[in-house]
Scaffold this active site. Structure first.
Site, PDB file in Angstrom:
ATOM      1  CE  LYS A  55      -3.813  -2.448   2.081  1.00 31.48           C
ATOM      2  NZ  LYS A  55      -4.506  -2.949   3.269  1.00 31.48           N
ATOM      3  CD  GLN A  99      -3.492  -4.251   6.541  1.00 31.54           C
ATOM      4  OE1 GLN A  99      -3.437  -3.325   5.746  1.00 31.54           O
ATOM      5  NE2 GLN A  99      -4.035  -5.417   6.216  1.00 31.54           N
ATOM      6  CG  ASP A 122     -10.076  -0.606   4.797  1.00 30.26           C
ATOM      7  OD1 ASP A 122      -9.938  -0.957   3.613  1.00 30.26           O
ATOM      8  OD2 ASP A 122      -9.606  -1.245   5.756  1.00 30.26           O
TER       9      ASP A 122
END
Ligand code: NAP
Length: 298
Positions: A55, A99, A122
């Site tokens: 990422k 994450q 997200d």
């Protein structure tokens, strides 16, 4: 017997990343605005480290401002919360990604809720889940978004198709089902309590597997010619007994890929399918978030 067309995630992910990079360059040039992504990694989970590195690299390649915050395994809920609050207030950061999974003992829900919904790239904040459920513009989870891009690129119009999504998680199954519904598919969501799963799957023109059970979906569960999107990522021992004895493992999806290829019309491989789209969609979400935060049309 005919073979399914393989949906190559690499091609579509590269295309999307280069489109995002081109838009980032224009944004910088015309508005002096550089989209910024902050990724928070807590602990030492090996798979998460790989995802987070990717990422970071891909966001830099797209010309974005990119920061990775690595917190130790022993980080407390309060420390992570304080970092999220600082990132919410940081004007250089337009997207925040926590994450998952977090180390045991930490509660992800209040942390996700603490992320500013406009920076929730997200798409897991309850506000964004609500927007998706109501068909209002928000930030959509990256993996489901990637699945929809692959489906539209390969099938074109999706309206009227029968879609079956196996899995109902907040991260994958539910948002994919919402997106398929928005695309005017007739959607069934199956899960661990579904009776006669094979029969339900056989109805699908579009079959999405988001379960996390290696090769659960058998070839004879697939309607001939159907599009099969395999979201599952499962680590299993090699079929080759020598390699298996050495403890070597490989990645497989939720679909029995080799057999399914002979029945499906289109199929995503694992690896090389959906997974590659996830990061590309994260970049797209960061771009969208940056534009919206500056009052620009996204
Ligand atoms: P999850 O939260 O564990 O959810 C799994 C879902 O599958 C649940 O809804 C569960 O049903 C259902 N299920 C479990 N066993 C089943 C069975 N035997 N028959 C029918 N349904 C069953 O997992 P997730 O986060 O959605 O992830 C799913 C898979 O996608 C995992 O392999 C994960 O690694 C992968 N993934 C890949 C990406 C990517 O970028 N490629 C991103 C995210 C996730 P219940 O609700 O009834 O328990």
């Amino acid at each position: 017997m005919s073979q399914a067309q393989i949906i190559d995630g690499k091609i579509y992910a590269e295309k999307l990343r280069s489109e995002v990079a081109a838009e980032v360059a224009v944004l910088k040039e015309t508005h002096g605005l550089q989209p910024g992504l902050a990724v928070i990694l807590v602990g030492e989970d090996a798979a998460s480290q790989v995802y987070v590195r990717s990422k970071g690299e891909k966001s830099l390649e797209a010309g974005m401002h990119s920061v990775t915050h690595r917190l130790p395994q022993a980080a407390t809920q309060e420390e992570i919360l304080a970092l999220i609050q600082a990132l919410n207030a940081d004007p250089k950061i337009h997207g925040i990604l926590l994450q998952l999974p977090l180390p045991k003992g930490l509660d992800e829900k209040p942390l996700i809720t603490a992320i500013d919904p406009e920076k929730d790239v997200d798409g897991l904040h309850v506000v964004n889940a609500g927007r998706l459920a109501q068909g209002v513009a928000g930030l959509v989870p990256c993996t489901p978004l990637g699945c929809m891009i692959l489906l539209r690129e390969t099938l074109g119009e999706l309206s009227g198709k029968r879609a079956v999504v196996v899995g109902r998680s907040i991260l994958v199954g539910r948002p994919i089902a919402q997106l398929l519904l928005q695309a005017d598919c007739t959607v069934t969501i199956a899960h661990s309590r579904t009776r006669d799963l094979a029969e339900v799957c056989r109805e699908a023109d579009i079959l999405v597997a988001a379960v996390g059970r290696p090769r659960l979906i058998q070839a004879d569960w697939i309607k001939p010619g159907a599009a099969v999107i395999d979201v599952g990522v499962n680590r299993v021992p090699f079929d080759n007994p020598e390699k298996a004895a050495q403890g070597k493992t490989k990645l497989v999806g939720d679909v029995d890929y080799k057999a399914a290829q002979k029945v499906a019309g289109w199929i995503t491989p694992v690896p090389g399918g959906v997974g590659l789209m996830t990061v590309a969609c994260l970049l797209q979400n960061t771009l969208i978030a940056a534009k919206r935060q500056h009052g620009l049309e996204a």
